[in-house]
Design a protein around this motif. Structure first.
Motif, PDB file in Angstrom:
ATOM      1  N   VAL A 123     -24.542  -9.828 -13.459  1.00  0.00           N
ATOM      2  CA  VAL A 123     -25.913 -10.244 -13.232  1.00  0.00           C
ATOM      3  C   VAL A 123     -26.104 -10.653 -11.784  1.00  0.00           C
ATOM      4  CG1 VAL A 123     -26.300 -10.945 -15.604  1.00  0.00           C
ATOM      5  CG2 VAL A 123     -25.453 -12.614 -13.968  1.00  0.00           C
ATOM      6  N   TYR A 124     -24.989 -10.892 -11.103  1.00  0.00           N
ATOM      7  CA  TYR A 124     -25.127 -11.332  -9.719  1.00  0.00           C
ATOM      8  C   TYR A 124     -23.876 -10.969  -8.942  1.00  0.00           C
ATOM      9  CZ  TYR A 124     -26.704 -13.879  -5.761  1.00  0.00           C
ATOM     10  OH  TYR A 124     -27.133 -14.185  -4.509  1.00  0.00           O
ATOM     11  N   ARG A 125     -24.090 -10.544  -7.704  1.00  0.00           N
ATOM     12  CA  ARG A 125     -22.943 -10.220  -6.867  1.00  0.00           C
ATOM     13  C   ARG A 125     -23.302 -10.428  -5.400  1.00  0.00           C
ATOM     14  NH1 ARG A 125     -18.592  -5.709  -8.071  1.00  0.00           N
ATOM     15  NH2 ARG A 125     -17.163  -6.431  -6.483  1.00  0.00           N
ATOM     16  N   GLN A 126     -22.409 -11.066  -4.664  1.00  0.00           N
ATOM     17  CA  GLN A 126     -22.668 -11.260  -3.237  1.00  0.00           C
ATOM     18  C   GLN A 126     -21.370 -11.420  -2.461  1.00  0.00           C
ATOM     19  OE1 GLN A 126     -26.021 -13.679  -2.450  1.00  0.00           O
ATOM     20  NE2 GLN A 126     -25.549 -13.965  -0.278  1.00  0.00           N
ATOM     21  N   GLU A 127     -21.396 -10.941  -1.217  1.00  0.00           N
ATOM     22  CA  GLU A 127     -20.227 -11.007  -0.355  1.00  0.00           C
ATOM     23  C   GLU A 127     -20.504 -11.930   0.823  1.00  0.00           C
ATOM     24  OE1 GLU A 127     -18.342  -6.752  -0.329  1.00  0.00           O
ATOM     25  OE2 GLU A 127     -18.373  -7.594   1.705  1.00  0.00           O
ATOM     26  N   PHE A 128     -19.489 -12.670   1.231  1.00  0.00           N
ATOM     27  CA  PHE A 128     -19.640 -13.595   2.357  1.00  0.00           C
ATOM     28  C   PHE A 128     -18.481 -13.413   3.332  1.00  0.00           C
ATOM     29  CE2 PHE A 128     -21.012 -15.506  -1.604  1.00  0.00           C
ATOM     30  CZ  PHE A 128     -22.275 -15.997  -1.330  1.00  0.00           C
ATOM     31  N   PRO A 129     -18.784 -13.254   4.614  1.00  0.00           N
ATOM     32  CA  PRO A 129     -17.697 -13.210   5.590  1.00  0.00           C
ATOM     33  C   PRO A 129     -17.231 -14.631   5.935  1.00  0.00           C
ATOM     34  CG  PRO A 129     -19.805 -12.830   6.679  1.00  0.00           C
ATOM     35  CD  PRO A 129     -20.110 -13.049   5.224  1.00  0.00           C
ATOM     36  N   VAL A 130     -15.959 -14.751   6.274  1.00  0.00           N
ATOM     37  CA  VAL A 130     -15.414 -16.049   6.713  1.00  0.00           C
ATOM     38  C   VAL A 130     -14.614 -15.791   7.985  1.00  0.00           C
ATOM     39  CG1 VAL A 130     -13.958 -18.015   6.102  1.00  0.00           C
ATOM     40  CG2 VAL A 130     -15.191 -16.799   4.300  1.00  0.00           C
ATOM     41  N   LYS A 131     -14.842 -16.633   8.998  1.00  0.00           N
ATOM     42  CA  LYS A 131     -14.146 -16.435  10.271  1.00  0.00           C
ATOM     43  C   LYS A 131     -13.028 -17.449  10.447  1.00  0.00           C
ATOM     44  CE  LYS A 131     -15.476 -15.938  14.697  1.00  0.00           C
ATOM     45  NZ  LYS A 131     -16.135 -16.705  15.649  1.00  0.00           N
ATOM     46  N   GLY A 132     -11.847 -16.942  10.760  1.00  0.00           N
ATOM     47  CA  GLY A 132     -10.721 -17.825  11.015  1.00  0.00           C
ATOM     48  C   GLY A 132     -11.018 -18.771  12.165  1.00  0.00           C
ATOM     49  N   GLY A 133     -10.637 -20.017  12.027  1.00  0.00           N
ATOM     50  CA  GLY A 133     -10.792 -20.997  13.103  1.00  0.00           C
ATOM     51  C   GLY A 133     -12.166 -21.625  13.216  1.00  0.00           C
TER      52      GLY A 133
ATOM     53  N   TYR B  47      -5.919 -20.662   8.318  1.00  0.00           N
ATOM     54  CA  TYR B  47      -4.686 -19.882   8.493  1.00  0.00           C
ATOM     55  C   TYR B  47      -4.892 -18.411   8.833  1.00  0.00           C
ATOM     56  CZ  TYR B  47      -3.030 -24.112   6.287  1.00  0.00           C
ATOM     57  OH  TYR B  47      -2.796 -25.424   5.997  1.00  0.00           O
ATOM     58  N   ALA B  48      -6.078 -17.860   8.592  1.00  0.00           N
ATOM     59  CA  ALA B  48      -6.240 -16.413   8.786  1.00  0.00           C
ATOM     60  C   ALA B  48      -7.129 -16.103   9.994  1.00  0.00           C
ATOM     61  CB  ALA B  48      -6.816 -15.785   7.520  1.00  0.00           C
ATOM     62  N   ARG B  49      -7.176 -14.846  10.367  1.00  0.00           N
ATOM     63  CA  ARG B  49      -8.058 -14.418  11.466  1.00  0.00           C
ATOM     64  C   ARG B  49      -9.473 -14.249  10.957  1.00  0.00           C
ATOM     65  NH1 ARG B  49      -4.074 -10.986  12.279  1.00  0.00           N
ATOM     66  NH2 ARG B  49      -5.270  -9.260  11.400  1.00  0.00           N
ATOM     67  N   GLU B  50      -9.581 -13.576   9.848  1.00  0.00           N
ATOM     68  CA  GLU B  50     -10.896 -13.388   9.243  1.00  0.00           C
ATOM     69  C   GLU B  50     -10.721 -13.039   7.782  1.00  0.00           C
ATOM     70  OE1 GLU B  50     -13.060  -9.948  10.509  1.00  0.00           O
ATOM     71  OE2 GLU B  50     -11.232  -8.972  11.158  1.00  0.00           O
ATOM     72  N   GLY B  51     -11.815 -13.184   7.053  1.00  0.00           N
ATOM     73  CA  GLY B  51     -11.718 -12.901   5.634  1.00  0.00           C
ATOM     74  C   GLY B  51     -13.084 -12.652   5.036  1.00  0.00           C
TER      75      GLY B  51
END
Ligand SMILES: Nc1ncnc2c1ncn2[C@@H]1O[C@H](COP(=O)(O)OP(=O)(O)O)[C@@H](O)[C@H]1O
Ligand SMILES: [Mg+2]
Length: 149
Positions: A7-17, A60-64
């Motif tokens: 019923v719902y779907r969404q994507e979110f970027p996350v930036k390391g640091g 801990y990561a560069r991006e996600g």
């Protein structure tokens, strides 16, 4: 992964640091789940798991990328990052284990409770990591069918 019956779907970027945006995605996920009418207990568990997963990408990561998919039965949160990965997943899952830097500890992070808390708040939890490449988490929380239509 819920597909046809999502019923719902969404994507979110996350930036390391990006500590300035710490918790922003988890906050949005919490509001979205509330708006979908899910039980407060379910929303709380998803928000805690999402927050800890988001912070681990920032720390801990560069991006996600975080992907939220909600069906009538389940909340799925998939987290994928490009980063160092985790050499010893079992050790990383141990309560109190943390490689947080002194700077991160200054900010109040690094209790080593993030991954254990994600697991505790999930009905199903998968973690898969490749050293030198990145980490993938799959968090599933059952909704008991309440809320979404
Ligand atoms: N996405 C990730 N990429 C690389 N390492 C990670 C990631 N998530 C967790 N880790 C490793 O696992 C450890 C434990 O994570 P966690 O339980 O969230 O505690 P904390 O974030 O307080 O260190 C981290 O200190 C880090 O070494
Ligand atoms: Mg953490």
């Amino acid at each position: 992964m819920p597909t046809a019956e999502s019923v719902y779907r969404q994507e979110f970027p996350v930036k390391g640091g990006d500590f300035a945006k710490a918790g922003a995605v988890a906050c949005r996920i919490k509001e979205l789940l509330k708006d979908l009418g899910l039980d407060t207990a379910i929303v709380r568990r998803a928000a805690i798991a999402a927050y800890e997963a988001e912070m681990n990408v920032i720390m801990y990561a560069r991006e996600g990328r975080m992907d939220l998919a909600v069906s009538a039965q389940e909340v799925h949160i998939t987290v994928d990052d490009q980063g160092p990965g985790i050499a010893d997943v079992e050790l990383a899952m141990t309560e109190g284990f943390s490689t947080a830097t002194p700077e991160m500890r200054e900010l109040g992070f690094g209790a080593g409770m993030g991954l254990p808390n994600i697991k505790r708040n999930s009905d199903v939890f998968y973690i898969d990591s490749r050293t030198g490449h990145g980490t993938r988490l799959k968090i599933i929380i059952r909704t008991n069918g309440h809320g979404t239509t």
